[in-house]
Design an enzyme around this catalytic site. Structure first.
Site, short mmCIF file in Angstrom:
data_model
loop_
_atom_site.label_atom_id
_atom_site.label_comp_id
_atom_site.label_asym_id
_atom_site.label_seq_id
_atom_site.Cartn_x
_atom_site.Cartn_y
_atom_site.Cartn_z
N SER A 26 17.00 31.01 15.50
CA SER A 26 16.95 31.07 17.06
C SER A 26 15.80 30.05 17.41
CB SER A 26 16.45 32.42 17.64
OG SER A 26 15.04 32.88 17.16
N ASP A 27 15.96 29.66 18.74
CA ASP A 27 14.60 28.70 19.21
C ASP A 27 13.69 29.75 19.67
OD1 ASP A 27 12.74 26.83 20.11
OD2 ASP A 27 14.19 25.96 21.21
N LEU A 28 12.49 29.50 19.42
CA LEU A 28 11.54 30.58 19.86
C LEU A 28 11.66 31.40 21.07
CD1 LEU A 28 8.65 31.59 18.86
CD2 LEU A 28 7.35 29.68 19.95
N SER A 29 11.72 32.72 20.75
CA SER A 29 12.00 33.69 21.59
C SER A 29 13.09 33.37 22.55
CB SER A 29 10.89 33.77 22.74
OG SER A 29 9.38 33.84 22.23
N SER A 30 14.10 32.76 21.99
CA SER A 30 15.31 32.56 22.63
C SER A 30 16.23 33.83 22.68
CB SER A 30 16.08 31.38 22.10
OG SER A 30 16.62 31.62 20.93
#
Length: 782
Positions: A314-318
């Site tokens: 995932s992208d950061l906190s996505s």
């Protein structure tokens, strides 16, 4: 039985005994899939979930008088559930609050990752090594590494061999410090210059992005990843992230399925076919579905159709962003959606780490969902050889990272990526000029030429434009520098002093543009994106680009246009250089300057590279990877739309077209030849002759475009399908041949099947998308 037979028998018995005592997953001779299965069978639920987490890494070490050791936070995280990956342990920037003093150099960085790796292997139950992921879009984002030009410069080279070499070098510097995964390249097709992250992309075209991006990725990964020189690449961002609505980072992408597959997914498909190791999802949504929860893209297309066998970050906190998009009621539901969609590794770690055990207990997911993701991650750890060779040599890192050869390569990329847009005969400059005025906010600001995702730098390592000019001209040339103004701030300026310096000079080099330079006063959100403040009565930083700094206009900010007006009104010869992270408004410079160049963000050797071009030590051959608009009202503007009608206020065409760039010599195009292909992979051959008819040696970028004249679905009137960057001595001719196969001639038909349709095709060969020199037609028969 002779002694030899006895010894052989004993050796076999001992080997069998050792094998019986050593777990299968630790046996290097065993097949990877067997090792994965064995290790999975030994893991607890918490250990499996830990493998799916990738927390932030820069708080995981502590510097002491005795060296670098694991921090207490690291030990706490590892004791709760051994972690699968850490992100950006070696990152240093204002967000991480790591400076030249508090961060790590290459040698101490290698020691830090060795220490963390040793703890994971020696102090956890199963001794599973960690995948250390680091940012590597234009160099490893750590202290003391080589800072290469950003991706728009890389794209402006139109040189895939150079991209392979650069990717190989970036990977080596990161791997020598202990990293196993490098985030990059960014394969987003960018057609929204107001977007803050355009600098990270290869521009607006899928073929250019695919060719250069795949070369970069292959350079990073090499043939194998267990040789101590290469690592796994992470492709970013899946998918359609580069066309955000209104230019806002992470906003939804308004795109039809046919264009999604033809344009925005094409680079990722080609990279997967070439063996990409990992992929990262994007923050945006497509047709209401967050990309981090898009099972159709992440499972059906990426894995089942394309055959991807790496793992998905995932992208950061996505994952938490799924909740923010109101597609999940809470982060537990969001975690379930992401895992079932095909997201293996949670960058940030809090969504999966805090919610998957409860989701499993409530039977919202099954153990097979977790096992699938864990297996994808373990597979890469075995392929990397981490169970056999988890450590690196700090001494080798200290000797090799940012070597002289690496710095020279950074200069070469910057040099090849400089695009000459206008030249009224003033360039190249003589090194014997009596006086040169170097003016502008980007003439001597080292951070403004480095781009986002850059660590703190020692001043001695960076060559600014002013440095480059001073290092190049004769000892008798007087070089006068006046900043003139800032990028954004208008509380102080020195325009009168700049005008005075210009009036006394034989030539003026004016360096303007933008900046993605972060500072320690800027605030950052949890994803690391900078926040834009609108407070009055404060000195503004130069930053107007870089993640989080979206624009509503493309004009030069602050007093830069006032400065340009004043300098160009002196009557002196003026060369304007744009150092920028996105296509900014160039109308004034195009009208009033005698020469105009863009160097984008040219990296640590940017000033030297620009001086090479200014004084003729290098003949420019960079070509635009994006269209330069006349105004924001034209957006979106990209070459494959074809020629656009004029507006009431202005022309519909770009100020400078995709593929455009000048040289100090001229090239002639002749003898176009079209031949039918002789194999299923080659349907058509296109060749022509290029001749250097000028008085200088130089490079030309030969560009092949096609048009499918009549098709079952509407096709673009012009599409790039191939290019070659070639060197020609003055008077020399070379034949250039392109091949067109199923990939180049296919389209997605009414049923969304990729097919080649018979019919007539137009072929266009030229030096830019709006400068076609040769054209012809061929017919594909059923």
């Amino acid at each position: 039985m002779n002694i030899k037979s006895i010894l052989t028998t004993c050796f076999v018995i001992c080997a069998v005994h050792v094998s019986a005592q050593t777990p299968l997953y630790k046996q290097s001779s065993a097949p990877v899939e067997s090792r994965v299965k064995d290790l999975l069978g030994r893991m607890t639920v918490d250990e499996k979930i830990g493998q799916l987490c990738c927390p932030l890494g820069w708080e995981m070490y502590t510097k002491t008088s005795k060296g670098v050791v694991p921090s207490e936070l690291y030990k706490e995280r590892m004791s709760a559930a051994p972690i699968g990956s850490f992100w950006a342990v070696l990152r240093a920037d204002p967000w991480t609050q790591k400076t030249l003093e508090t961060g790590l150099n290459p040698q101490s960085g290698a020691k830090a990752l060795n220490a963390l790796q040793k703890y994971a292997i020696d102090s956890t139950r199963l001794g599973i090594p960690i995948l250390f992921a680091e940012e590597c879009p234009h160099g490893h984002m750590a202290i003391g590494t080589t800072v290469f030009p950003t991706s728009l410069v890389q794209a402006s080279t139109w040189d895939k061999e150079l991209m392979y070499k650069m990717g190989e070098t970036i990977a080596l510097e990161a791997r020598l410090q202990g990293a196993n995964i490098g985030y990059g390249p960014v394969l987003d097709i960018a057609r929204e210059p107001r977007w803050s992250r355009m600098e990270e992309t290869f521009g607006e075209d899928p073929v250019l992005t695919s060719t250069l991006g795949v070369a970069f990725m292959k350079g990073m990964q090499g043939e194998v990843q267990n040789d101590g020189k290469h690592l796994f690449s992470t492709l970013k961002h899946f998918a359609a992230y580069g066309i955000p609505e209104s230019g806002h980072n992470g906003a939804r992408a308004n795109v039809g399925m046919r264009q999604l597959f033809s344009d925005y997914l094409h680079p990722f498909k080609k990279a997967v076919e070439a063996g990409a190791g990992t992929i990262m999802t994007s923050y945006n949504s497509i047709d209401g579905v967050p990309c981090t929860a898009n099972k159709y893209l992440l499972s059906d297309i990426l894995r089942k159709e394309w055959g991807f066998n790496g793992f998905v970050y995932s992208d950061l906190s996505s994952i938490e962003g799924i909740t923010g998009a109101r597609v999940a009621q809470n982060h537990k539901e969001a975690s379930v959606l992401a895992l079932k969609a095909g997201v293996d590794m949670d960058l940030g770690g809090n969504a999966y780490g805090k919610n998957l055990r409860q989701a499993l207990k409530e039977k919202l997911i099954g153990m097979q969902d977790i096992d699938r993701a864990v297996a994808n991650i373990l597979r890469l750890k075995f392929r990397m050889g981490l169970f056999e060779n988890p450590y690196v040599s700090p001494e080798k890192a200290g000797r090799t990272v940012r070597s002289r050869a690496h710095k020279e390569l950074a200069r070469q990329v910057a040099r090849k990526g400089v695009v000459l847009l206008k030249n009224e005969g003033i360039l190249p400059l003589s090194k014997q000029l009596k006086s040169i005025a170097v003016i502008g906010p980007n003439a001597d600001n080292m951070y403004n030429q480095l781009g986002d995702y850059t660590a703190p730098q020692e001043r001695k390592e960076i060559t600014t434009v002013l440095d480059g000019i001073r290092n190049t001209v004769s000892a008798s040339t007087q070089v006068t520098y006046v900043k003139g103004c800032a990028i954004r701030d208008t509380t102080a300026h020195h325009i009168p002093a700049a005008v005075e310096a210009a009036q006394k000079a034989d030539a003026v080099v004016l360096v303007v543009g933008g900046s993605s330079a972060r500072d320690f006063k800027t605030k950052y959100i949890e994803t690391g994106a900078a926040t834009v403040t609108q407070e009055e009565n404060q000195q503004l930083s130069d930053m107007e680009c870089g993640e989080g700094y979206d624009r509503s206009t493309l004009k030069l900010l602050g007093y830069q246009e006032k400065l340009m007006e004043a300098i160009t009104s002196t009557g002196k010869p003026v060369i304007v250089i744009y150092i920028q992270g996105r296509p900014l408004n160039m109308n004034l410079a195009a009208k009033k300057a005698q020469a105009l160049l863009t160097a984008w963000y040219p990296g640590e050797q940017g000033g030297a590279a620009i001086a090479d071009v200014l004084f003729g030590d290098y003949n420019p051959a960079g070509r635009l990877p994006v269209s330069i608009p006349r105004s924001e009202g034209q957006l979106p503007l990209f070459y494959s739309q074809g020629e656009q009608r004029s507006y009431v206020e202005e022309a519909g065409t770009p100020l400078y077209a995709f593929g455009y760039g000048l040289s100090y010599t001229q090239f002639d195009y002749s003898h176009l030849k079209l031949e039918k292909g002789n194999s299923p992979d080659i349907l058509q051959k296109v060749s022509c002759t290029i001749t250097n008819i000028g008085d200088r040696d130089g490079e030309e970028v030969v560009q092949l475009y096609i048009c499918d004249k009549v098709a079952s679905v509407s096709q673009a009137p012009i599409l790039l399908k191939g290019f070659r960057r070639i060197f020609l001595k003055k008077g020399e001719s070379k034949q250039v041949t392109f091949t067109l196969g199923k990939e180049e001639l296919s389209l997605y038909n009414m049923e969304m099947k990729q097919v080649v349709e018979p019919g007539e095709f137009k072929v266009m060969v030229g030096t830019a998308s709006n400068d076609i020199r040769l054209d012809g037609e061929f017919t594909l028969t059923p």
